[in-house]
Design an enzyme around this catalytic site. Sequence first.
Site, PDB file in Angstrom:
ATOM      1  CD  GLU A   1      59.100   5.725  40.590  1.00 21.33           C
ATOM      2  OE1 GLU A   1      58.516   5.572  41.691  1.00 21.33           O
ATOM      3  OE2 GLU A   1      58.747   6.528  39.729  1.00 21.33           O
TER       4      GLU A   1
ATOM      5  CB  CYS B   1      55.964   7.745  43.599  1.00 18.25           C
ATOM      6  SG  CYS B   1      57.250   8.247  42.446  1.00 18.25           S
TER       7      CYS B   1
END
Length: 495
Positions: free
Chosen positions: A264, A298
Amino acid sequence: MTSAITAEREAELLAKVPTGLFINGEWRAASTGKTFDVEDPATGKVLLSIADGTSEDAMAALDAADAVQASWARTAPRERAEILRRAFELVTERADDFALLMTLEMGKPLAEARGEVTYGAEFLRWFSEETVRDYGRYLTTPEGKNKILVQRKPVGPCLLITPWNFPLAMATRKIAPAIAAGCTMVIKPAKFTPLTTQLFVATLVEAGVPAGVVNVVSSSSASSISGPIMKDSRLRKVSFTGSTAVGKRLIADAANNVLRTSMELGGNAPFLVFEDADLDKAVEGAMAAKMRNMGEACTAANRFLVHESVAEEFTAKFSAAMAALSTGRGTESETNVGPLIDSGAREDVHALVAAAVEAGATVATGGAPVEGEGYFYAPTVLSNVPNDADILRSEIFGPVAPVTTFSSEEQAIKLANASEYGLASYIYTRDYARMFRVAEQIEFGMVGFNAGVISNAAAPFGGVKQSGLGREGGAEGIAEYTTTQYIGIADPYAD
Protein backbone atom coordinates in the site's frame (compact mmCIF):
# COMPACT_ATOMS: atom_id res chain seq x y z
CA MET A 1 -12.25 15.72 28.31
CA THR A 2 -9.34 17.11 26.30
CA SER A 3 -8.83 19.91 28.82
CA ALA A 4 -8.05 17.31 31.52
CA ILE A 5 -4.86 16.13 29.82
CA THR A 6 -2.09 16.94 32.27
CA ALA A 7 1.62 16.22 32.37
CA GLU A 8 0.88 13.66 35.09
CA ARG A 9 -1.68 11.90 32.89
CA GLU A 10 0.84 11.76 30.01
CA ALA A 11 3.57 10.38 32.30
CA GLU A 12 1.18 7.78 33.71
CA LEU A 13 0.31 6.56 30.21
CA LEU A 14 3.92 6.47 29.00
CA ALA A 15 4.82 4.35 32.02
CA LYS A 16 2.44 1.67 30.72
CA VAL A 17 4.21 1.35 27.38
CA PRO A 18 6.67 -1.57 27.09
CA THR A 19 10.05 -0.35 25.88
CA GLY A 20 11.61 -3.66 24.84
CA LEU A 21 11.42 -5.92 21.84
CA PHE A 22 8.70 -8.57 21.96
CA ILE A 23 10.07 -11.92 20.82
CA ASN A 24 8.64 -15.36 21.54
CA GLY A 25 6.27 -14.04 24.16
CA GLU A 26 8.85 -12.04 26.12
CA TRP A 27 9.80 -8.37 26.33
CA ARG A 28 13.54 -8.02 26.15
CA ALA A 29 16.35 -5.58 25.39
CA ALA A 30 17.97 -5.30 21.99
CA SER A 31 20.94 -7.58 21.42
CA THR A 32 23.26 -4.58 21.60
CA GLY A 33 21.47 -3.01 24.55
CA LYS A 34 21.00 0.17 22.52
CA THR A 35 17.86 2.31 22.46
CA PHE A 36 16.47 5.13 20.32
CA ASP A 37 14.36 8.13 21.23
CA VAL A 38 10.73 8.72 20.29
CA GLU A 39 9.84 12.42 20.13
CA ASP A 40 6.69 14.49 20.44
CA PRO A 41 6.49 16.34 17.07
CA ALA A 42 4.54 19.16 18.71
CA THR A 43 7.47 20.00 21.01
CA GLY A 44 10.51 18.09 19.77
CA LYS A 45 10.93 16.65 23.28
CA VAL A 46 11.68 12.99 23.96
CA LEU A 47 8.71 10.90 25.11
CA LEU A 48 10.45 7.55 25.66
CA SER A 49 13.55 5.63 24.67
CA ILE A 50 12.88 2.10 23.41
CA ALA A 51 14.96 -0.90 22.36
CA ASP A 52 16.76 -0.45 19.05
CA GLY A 53 16.43 -3.81 17.34
CA THR A 54 19.17 -5.32 15.19
CA SER A 55 19.47 -7.91 12.44
CA GLU A 56 20.21 -10.49 15.12
CA ASP A 57 16.98 -9.56 16.88
CA ALA A 58 15.07 -9.74 13.60
CA MET A 59 16.25 -13.29 13.02
CA ALA A 60 15.34 -14.28 16.57
CA ALA A 61 11.84 -12.96 15.90
CA LEU A 62 11.60 -14.96 12.68
CA ASP A 63 12.85 -18.06 14.52
CA ALA A 64 10.01 -17.63 17.01
CA ALA A 65 7.40 -17.07 14.30
CA ASP A 66 8.56 -20.06 12.29
CA ALA A 67 8.66 -22.37 15.31
CA VAL A 68 4.94 -21.95 16.06
CA GLN A 69 3.60 -21.49 12.52
CA ALA A 70 2.42 -25.09 12.12
CA SER A 71 0.67 -25.26 15.49
CA TRP A 72 -0.90 -21.82 15.05
CA ALA A 73 -2.21 -22.78 11.61
CA ARG A 74 -3.94 -25.79 13.19
CA THR A 75 -5.59 -23.65 15.87
CA ALA A 76 -9.36 -23.71 15.54
CA PRO A 77 -10.73 -20.70 13.63
CA ARG A 78 -13.11 -19.97 16.51
CA GLU A 79 -10.20 -19.71 18.93
CA ARG A 80 -8.40 -17.24 16.68
CA ALA A 81 -11.66 -15.33 16.26
CA GLU A 82 -12.19 -15.07 20.01
CA ILE A 83 -8.67 -13.70 20.49
CA LEU A 84 -9.42 -10.95 17.98
CA ARG A 85 -12.78 -10.22 19.57
CA ARG A 86 -11.20 -9.90 23.01
CA ALA A 87 -8.55 -7.60 21.52
CA PHE A 88 -11.32 -5.46 20.02
CA GLU A 89 -13.01 -5.16 23.40
CA LEU A 90 -9.79 -4.31 25.23
CA VAL A 91 -8.77 -1.64 22.71
CA THR A 92 -12.26 -0.15 22.86
CA GLU A 93 -12.16 -0.09 26.67
CA ARG A 94 -8.78 1.65 26.55
CA ALA A 95 -9.66 4.07 23.77
CA ASP A 96 -8.53 7.09 25.80
CA ASP A 97 -5.08 5.58 26.36
CA PHE A 98 -4.56 4.66 22.72
CA ALA A 99 -5.84 8.03 21.50
CA LEU A 100 -3.59 10.02 23.81
CA LEU A 101 -0.57 7.89 22.97
CA MET A 102 -1.09 8.48 19.24
CA THR A 103 -1.48 12.20 19.85
CA LEU A 104 1.77 12.28 21.81
CA GLU A 105 3.94 10.39 19.33
CA MET A 106 2.31 11.36 16.04
CA GLY A 107 0.73 14.75 16.75
CA LYS A 108 -2.87 14.37 15.55
CA PRO A 109 -5.56 16.11 17.63
CA LEU A 110 -7.17 13.96 20.32
CA ALA A 111 -10.59 13.99 18.66
CA GLU A 112 -9.05 12.61 15.49
CA ALA A 113 -6.99 10.08 17.44
CA ARG A 114 -10.17 8.82 19.07
CA GLY A 115 -11.62 8.37 15.60
CA GLU A 116 -8.61 6.28 14.66
CA VAL A 117 -9.11 4.06 17.69
CA THR A 118 -12.66 3.36 16.52
CA TYR A 119 -11.47 2.73 12.97
CA GLY A 120 -8.48 0.64 14.01
CA ALA A 121 -10.44 -1.46 16.49
CA GLU A 122 -13.01 -2.27 13.81
CA PHE A 123 -10.41 -4.31 11.91
CA LEU A 124 -10.14 -6.54 14.96
CA ARG A 125 -13.91 -7.03 15.09
CA TRP A 126 -14.30 -7.40 11.30
CA PHE A 127 -11.60 -10.05 10.98
CA SER A 128 -12.78 -11.86 14.09
CA GLU A 129 -15.97 -12.42 12.12
CA GLU A 130 -14.16 -13.27 8.88
CA THR A 131 -11.97 -15.85 10.62
CA VAL A 132 -14.72 -18.47 10.63
CA ARG A 133 -15.96 -17.57 7.14
CA ASP A 134 -12.87 -18.27 5.06
CA TYR A 135 -14.70 -20.64 2.72
CA GLY A 136 -13.30 -23.21 0.32
CA ARG A 137 -15.34 -25.18 -2.25
CA TYR A 138 -16.13 -28.72 -3.35
CA LEU A 139 -17.45 -29.57 -6.78
CA THR A 140 -17.40 -32.03 -9.66
CA THR A 141 -15.13 -31.52 -12.65
CA PRO A 142 -17.00 -30.61 -15.86
CA GLU A 143 -16.43 -34.04 -17.42
CA GLY A 144 -17.52 -35.77 -14.20
CA LYS A 145 -14.36 -37.83 -13.63
CA ASN A 146 -13.04 -36.16 -10.46
CA LYS A 147 -14.06 -34.07 -7.52
CA ILE A 148 -12.42 -30.71 -6.91
CA LEU A 149 -11.60 -29.73 -3.34
CA VAL A 150 -10.27 -26.21 -2.86
CA GLN A 151 -9.09 -24.92 0.50
CA ARG A 152 -7.30 -21.85 1.75
CA LYS A 153 -4.26 -22.30 3.94
CA PRO A 154 -2.21 -19.71 5.84
CA VAL A 155 0.60 -18.42 3.68
CA GLY A 156 3.09 -18.71 6.56
CA PRO A 157 5.30 -16.34 8.55
CA CYS A 158 4.82 -12.70 7.56
CA LEU A 159 6.81 -9.50 7.86
CA LEU A 160 4.51 -6.55 8.54
CA ILE A 161 6.00 -3.07 8.10
CA THR A 162 3.74 -0.27 9.31
CA PRO A 163 3.89 3.50 8.69
CA TRP A 164 3.94 6.34 11.18
CA ASN A 165 0.81 8.24 10.14
CA PHE A 166 -1.85 5.86 11.51
CA PRO A 167 -0.02 4.04 14.32
CA LEU A 168 -2.95 1.91 15.49
CA ALA A 169 -5.09 1.40 12.39
CA MET A 170 -2.24 0.40 10.11
CA ALA A 171 -1.12 -2.16 12.70
CA THR A 172 -4.57 -3.67 13.21
CA ARG A 173 -5.26 -3.67 9.46
CA LYS A 174 -2.30 -6.03 8.96
CA ILE A 175 -2.15 -7.96 12.22
CA ALA A 176 -5.85 -8.84 12.41
CA PRO A 177 -6.13 -10.64 9.05
CA ALA A 178 -2.80 -12.40 9.66
CA ILE A 179 -4.12 -13.75 12.96
CA ALA A 180 -7.44 -14.61 11.35
CA ALA A 181 -5.77 -16.59 8.56
CA GLY A 182 -3.49 -18.49 10.93
CA CYS A 183 -0.20 -16.75 10.10
CA THR A 184 2.58 -15.87 12.50
CA MET A 185 4.37 -12.56 12.09
CA VAL A 186 7.22 -10.17 12.75
CA ILE A 187 6.15 -6.54 13.01
CA LYS A 188 8.44 -3.62 12.26
CA PRO A 189 6.70 -0.36 13.33
CA ALA A 190 7.83 3.03 12.03
CA LYS A 191 10.64 4.57 14.04
CA PHE A 192 8.66 7.81 14.52
CA THR A 193 5.63 6.12 16.11
CA PRO A 194 6.43 2.70 17.60
CA LEU A 195 4.81 3.28 21.00
CA THR A 196 1.24 2.58 19.92
CA THR A 197 2.30 -0.76 18.45
CA GLN A 198 4.12 -1.63 21.67
CA LEU A 199 1.01 -0.96 23.74
CA PHE A 200 -1.24 -2.74 21.26
CA VAL A 201 0.89 -5.89 21.26
CA ALA A 202 0.79 -5.92 25.05
CA THR A 203 -2.99 -5.80 24.69
CA LEU A 204 -2.92 -8.72 22.24
CA VAL A 205 -1.04 -10.77 24.83
CA GLU A 206 -3.81 -10.06 27.33
CA ALA A 207 -6.31 -11.15 24.68
CA GLY A 208 -4.61 -14.53 24.49
CA VAL A 209 -2.20 -14.51 21.54
CA PRO A 210 0.24 -17.40 22.10
CA ALA A 211 3.97 -16.85 22.36
CA GLY A 212 5.73 -16.60 19.01
CA VAL A 213 2.66 -15.73 16.96
CA VAL A 214 3.20 -11.98 17.18
CA ASN A 215 6.72 -10.57 17.47
CA VAL A 216 7.71 -6.90 17.43
CA VAL A 217 11.14 -5.56 16.55
CA SER A 218 11.27 -1.79 16.78
CA SER A 219 14.38 -0.25 15.27
CA SER A 220 15.84 3.01 14.12
CA SER A 221 16.93 1.18 10.94
CA ALA A 222 14.18 -0.45 8.88
CA SER A 223 16.62 -2.17 6.51
CA SER A 224 18.46 -3.90 9.34
CA ILE A 225 15.20 -5.67 10.16
CA SER A 226 13.71 -6.29 6.73
CA GLY A 227 16.99 -7.14 4.98
CA PRO A 228 17.94 -10.39 6.71
CA ILE A 229 14.38 -11.60 7.21
CA MET A 230 13.50 -11.23 3.54
CA LYS A 231 16.55 -13.26 2.54
CA ASP A 232 15.34 -16.17 4.67
CA SER A 233 13.24 -18.80 2.89
CA ARG A 234 11.08 -19.32 5.98
CA LEU A 235 9.42 -15.96 5.44
CA ARG A 236 6.50 -16.28 3.04
CA LYS A 237 4.94 -12.82 2.86
CA VAL A 238 5.73 -9.15 3.32
CA SER A 239 3.11 -6.45 3.81
CA PHE A 240 4.25 -2.83 3.64
CA THR A 241 2.55 0.53 3.90
CA GLY A 242 4.70 3.52 3.00
CA SER A 243 6.35 5.34 0.15
CA THR A 244 6.45 4.01 -3.40
CA ALA A 245 10.25 4.32 -3.50
CA VAL A 246 10.69 2.02 -0.49
CA GLY A 247 7.94 -0.29 -1.74
CA LYS A 248 9.76 -0.83 -5.02
CA ARG A 249 12.93 -1.81 -3.19
CA LEU A 250 10.99 -4.28 -1.05
CA ILE A 251 9.30 -5.78 -4.11
CA ALA A 252 12.72 -6.27 -5.69
CA ASP A 253 14.00 -7.93 -2.51
CA ALA A 254 10.88 -10.09 -2.31
CA ALA A 255 11.52 -11.46 -5.79
CA ASN A 256 14.51 -13.49 -4.63
CA ASN A 257 12.34 -15.73 -2.46
CA VAL A 258 9.15 -15.21 -4.53
CA LEU A 259 7.39 -13.77 -1.50
CA ARG A 260 3.73 -12.87 -1.46
CA THR A 261 3.55 -9.09 -1.27
CA SER A 262 0.96 -6.55 -0.22
CA MET A 263 2.08 -3.02 -1.01
CA GLU A 264 0.00 0.00 0.00
CA LEU A 265 2.13 2.81 -1.39
CA GLY A 266 1.90 6.48 -2.29
CA GLY A 267 -1.12 8.43 -3.47
CA ASN A 268 -1.98 11.63 -5.30
CA ALA A 269 -5.74 11.76 -4.96
CA PRO A 270 -7.74 14.02 -7.29
CA PHE A 271 -10.82 15.75 -5.87
CA LEU A 272 -13.15 16.52 -8.77
CA VAL A 273 -15.83 19.18 -8.32
CA PHE A 274 -18.26 19.41 -11.25
CA GLU A 275 -20.43 22.40 -12.09
CA ASP A 276 -23.57 20.76 -10.70
CA ALA A 277 -22.03 19.81 -7.33
CA ASP A 278 -23.48 20.98 -4.03
CA LEU A 279 -20.58 23.31 -3.21
CA ASP A 280 -21.21 23.42 0.53
CA LYS A 281 -21.11 19.63 0.68
CA ALA A 282 -18.09 19.63 -1.62
CA VAL A 283 -16.22 21.96 0.74
CA GLU A 284 -17.21 19.80 3.69
CA GLY A 285 -15.93 16.75 1.84
CA ALA A 286 -12.77 18.59 0.80
CA MET A 287 -12.00 19.43 4.40
CA ALA A 288 -12.40 15.79 5.41
CA ALA A 289 -10.43 14.44 2.46
CA LYS A 290 -7.62 16.99 2.77
CA MET A 291 -7.24 17.63 6.48
CA ARG A 292 -7.61 14.20 7.99
CA ASN A 293 -4.31 13.58 9.75
CA MET A 294 -3.08 17.07 8.75
CA GLY A 295 -2.96 15.84 5.17
CA GLU A 296 -0.44 13.15 6.13
CA ALA A 297 -2.40 10.33 4.55
CA CYS A 298 -1.97 8.43 1.30
CA THR A 299 -5.70 8.91 0.66
CA ALA A 300 -5.53 12.68 1.22
CA ALA A 301 -7.03 14.82 -1.53
CA ASN A 302 -3.99 16.27 -3.22
CA ARG A 303 -5.26 17.89 -6.41
CA PHE A 304 -8.49 19.88 -6.38
CA LEU A 305 -9.81 19.86 -9.93
CA VAL A 306 -12.76 22.25 -10.08
CA HIS A 307 -14.98 23.19 -13.00
CA GLU A 308 -14.10 26.69 -14.12
CA SER A 309 -17.67 27.95 -13.64
CA VAL A 310 -17.63 27.26 -9.87
CA ALA A 311 -13.91 27.47 -9.11
CA GLU A 312 -13.99 30.98 -7.65
CA GLU A 313 -16.89 30.24 -5.31
CA PHE A 314 -15.51 26.86 -4.23
CA THR A 315 -12.05 28.30 -3.57
CA ALA A 316 -13.44 31.14 -1.48
CA LYS A 317 -15.52 28.82 0.69
CA PHE A 318 -12.75 26.26 0.97
CA SER A 319 -10.19 28.92 1.92
CA ALA A 320 -12.48 30.32 4.61
CA ALA A 321 -12.91 26.87 6.13
CA MET A 322 -9.17 26.22 6.09
CA ALA A 323 -8.36 29.63 7.57
CA ALA A 324 -10.71 28.93 10.49
CA LEU A 325 -8.67 25.94 11.63
CA SER A 326 -6.44 26.19 14.67
CA THR A 327 -2.96 24.66 14.86
CA GLY A 328 -1.49 23.44 18.12
CA ARG A 329 -0.50 20.48 20.23
CA GLY A 330 -3.11 17.79 19.83
CA THR A 331 -3.82 17.66 23.56
CA GLU A 332 -5.16 21.22 23.55
CA SER A 333 -8.94 21.46 23.34
CA GLU A 334 -9.00 24.14 20.63
CA THR A 335 -6.59 22.33 18.31
CA ASN A 336 -7.82 20.78 15.09
CA VAL A 337 -4.51 20.76 13.17
CA GLY A 338 -1.49 19.14 14.75
CA PRO A 339 2.17 19.23 13.67
CA LEU A 340 3.83 17.46 10.78
CA ILE A 341 5.93 14.48 11.76
CA ASP A 342 9.34 16.19 11.69
CA SER A 343 11.24 19.22 10.43
CA GLY A 344 12.17 17.53 7.16
CA ALA A 345 8.53 16.86 6.34
CA ARG A 346 7.68 20.52 6.97
CA GLU A 347 10.56 21.70 4.80
CA ASP A 348 9.41 19.43 1.96
CA VAL A 349 5.86 20.79 2.13
CA HIS A 350 7.01 24.39 2.12
CA ALA A 351 9.34 23.77 -0.81
CA LEU A 352 6.37 22.54 -2.87
CA VAL A 353 4.31 25.59 -1.91
CA ALA A 354 7.13 28.01 -2.69
CA ALA A 355 7.74 26.40 -6.08
CA ALA A 356 4.02 26.56 -6.93
CA VAL A 357 3.89 30.26 -6.07
CA GLU A 358 7.00 30.85 -8.13
CA ALA A 359 5.24 29.11 -11.03
CA GLY A 360 2.23 31.44 -10.77
CA ALA A 361 -0.06 30.04 -8.07
CA THR A 362 -1.81 32.40 -5.66
CA VAL A 363 -1.90 31.85 -1.90
CA ALA A 364 -5.54 32.09 -0.85
CA THR A 365 -4.73 31.31 2.78
CA GLY A 366 -1.73 30.05 4.76
CA GLY A 367 1.40 29.34 2.75
CA ALA A 368 4.05 29.27 5.48
CA PRO A 369 5.37 27.34 8.48
CA VAL A 370 3.99 28.32 11.90
CA GLU A 371 6.61 29.92 14.10
CA GLY A 372 7.49 28.42 17.48
CA GLU A 373 8.35 24.95 18.75
CA GLY A 374 7.15 21.85 16.95
CA TYR A 375 6.75 21.18 13.23
CA PHE A 376 3.57 23.06 12.36
CA TYR A 377 2.48 24.30 8.95
CA ALA A 378 -0.43 26.67 8.34
CA PRO A 379 -3.47 25.17 6.56
CA THR A 380 -3.01 26.37 2.99
CA VAL A 381 -5.09 26.80 -0.17
CA LEU A 382 -3.40 27.69 -3.45
CA SER A 383 -5.48 28.89 -6.40
CA ASN A 384 -4.61 29.30 -10.09
CA VAL A 385 -2.11 26.46 -9.85
CA PRO A 386 -0.59 25.67 -13.27
CA ASN A 387 -1.29 22.13 -14.44
CA ASP A 388 2.42 21.43 -14.82
CA ALA A 389 3.35 22.55 -11.28
CA ASP A 390 5.39 20.06 -9.24
CA ILE A 391 2.88 20.24 -6.40
CA LEU A 392 0.29 18.54 -8.60
CA ARG A 393 2.65 15.66 -9.36
CA SER A 394 3.94 15.11 -5.84
CA GLU A 395 2.40 13.54 -2.77
CA ILE A 396 2.21 16.63 -0.56
CA PHE A 397 1.68 14.88 2.80
CA GLY A 398 0.72 18.10 4.53
CA PRO A 399 -2.15 20.59 5.01
CA VAL A 400 -1.87 22.16 1.56
CA ALA A 401 -4.62 22.17 -1.08
CA PRO A 402 -3.74 23.23 -4.65
CA VAL A 403 -6.75 24.19 -6.79
CA THR A 404 -6.78 24.08 -10.57
CA THR A 405 -9.62 24.14 -13.10
CA PHE A 406 -11.11 22.12 -15.94
CA SER A 407 -13.67 22.97 -18.58
CA SER A 408 -15.16 19.58 -19.54
CA GLU A 409 -15.70 16.08 -18.18
CA GLU A 410 -13.15 14.72 -20.62
CA GLN A 411 -10.52 17.17 -19.43
CA ALA A 412 -11.29 16.38 -15.79
CA ILE A 413 -10.70 12.68 -16.43
CA LYS A 414 -7.48 13.41 -18.29
CA LEU A 415 -6.18 15.61 -15.46
CA ALA A 416 -7.19 13.07 -12.82
CA ASN A 417 -5.28 10.32 -14.62
CA ALA A 418 -2.19 12.48 -15.12
CA SER A 419 -0.41 10.84 -12.21
CA GLU A 420 1.74 7.79 -11.66
CA TYR A 421 -0.36 7.06 -8.59
CA GLY A 422 -3.79 5.44 -8.44
CA LEU A 423 -4.99 5.02 -4.86
CA ALA A 424 -7.95 7.19 -3.79
CA SER A 425 -10.06 9.68 -5.73
CA TYR A 426 -13.12 11.81 -5.02
CA ILE A 427 -15.99 12.95 -7.25
CA TYR A 428 -18.58 15.60 -6.39
CA THR A 429 -21.57 15.81 -8.69
CA ARG A 430 -25.34 15.42 -8.48
CA ASP A 431 -25.35 13.40 -11.70
CA TYR A 432 -25.22 9.65 -11.00
CA ALA A 433 -24.64 8.81 -14.65
CA ARG A 434 -21.61 11.11 -14.63
CA MET A 435 -20.36 9.50 -11.45
CA PHE A 436 -20.37 6.06 -13.10
CA ARG A 437 -18.82 7.38 -16.32
CA VAL A 438 -16.00 9.10 -14.48
CA ALA A 439 -15.43 6.29 -11.98
CA GLU A 440 -15.05 3.77 -14.80
CA GLN A 441 -12.53 5.92 -16.64
CA ILE A 442 -10.30 7.18 -13.86
CA GLU A 443 -7.42 4.92 -12.86
CA PHE A 444 -7.84 4.59 -9.10
CA GLY A 445 -8.47 1.68 -6.78
CA MET A 446 -10.95 3.64 -4.67
CA VAL A 447 -13.53 6.31 -5.51
CA GLY A 448 -15.45 8.50 -3.10
CA PHE A 449 -18.76 9.72 -4.57
CA ASN A 450 -19.92 12.82 -2.68
CA ALA A 451 -17.95 11.42 0.28
CA GLY A 452 -14.69 12.75 1.68
CA VAL A 453 -13.83 9.74 3.85
CA ILE A 454 -14.19 6.26 2.37
CA SER A 455 -11.86 3.98 4.37
CA ASN A 456 -13.72 1.20 6.15
CA ALA A 457 -12.72 -2.16 7.60
CA ALA A 458 -15.41 -3.88 5.51
CA ALA A 459 -14.13 -2.42 2.22
CA PRO A 460 -11.08 -3.42 0.14
CA PHE A 461 -8.40 -0.74 0.52
CA GLY A 462 -5.72 -0.46 -2.16
CA GLY A 463 -4.65 1.09 -5.43
CA VAL A 464 -3.33 0.58 -8.93
CA LYS A 465 -0.29 1.76 -10.88
CA GLN A 466 2.47 3.07 -8.56
CA SER A 467 0.12 2.98 -5.57
CA GLY A 468 0.70 -0.68 -4.92
CA LEU A 469 -0.47 -4.28 -5.01
CA GLY A 470 -3.10 -6.20 -3.08
CA ARG A 471 -5.95 -5.10 -0.83
CA GLU A 472 -6.41 -4.63 2.90
CA GLY A 473 -9.78 -4.84 4.63
CA GLY A 474 -12.98 -6.42 3.39
CA ALA A 475 -13.27 -10.05 2.38
CA GLU A 476 -10.17 -9.48 0.26
CA GLY A 477 -8.07 -8.64 3.33
CA ILE A 478 -7.88 -12.16 4.73
CA ALA A 479 -7.26 -13.67 1.29
CA GLU A 480 -3.96 -11.76 1.16
CA TYR A 481 -2.71 -13.97 3.99
CA THR A 482 -3.74 -17.30 2.50
CA THR A 483 -2.65 -19.55 -0.32
CA THR A 484 -5.01 -21.71 -2.35
CA GLN A 485 -4.61 -25.47 -2.41
CA TYR A 486 -6.46 -27.72 -4.86
CA ILE A 487 -6.95 -31.43 -4.20
CA GLY A 488 -8.18 -33.58 -7.08
CA ILE A 489 -10.20 -36.57 -5.85
CA ALA A 490 -11.28 -39.53 -7.98
CA ASP A 491 -15.06 -39.41 -8.21
CA PRO A 492 -16.34 -42.60 -6.51
CA TYR A 493 -19.41 -42.54 -8.75
CA ALA A 494 -17.57 -42.08 -12.03
CA ASP A 495 -17.46 -44.97 -14.53
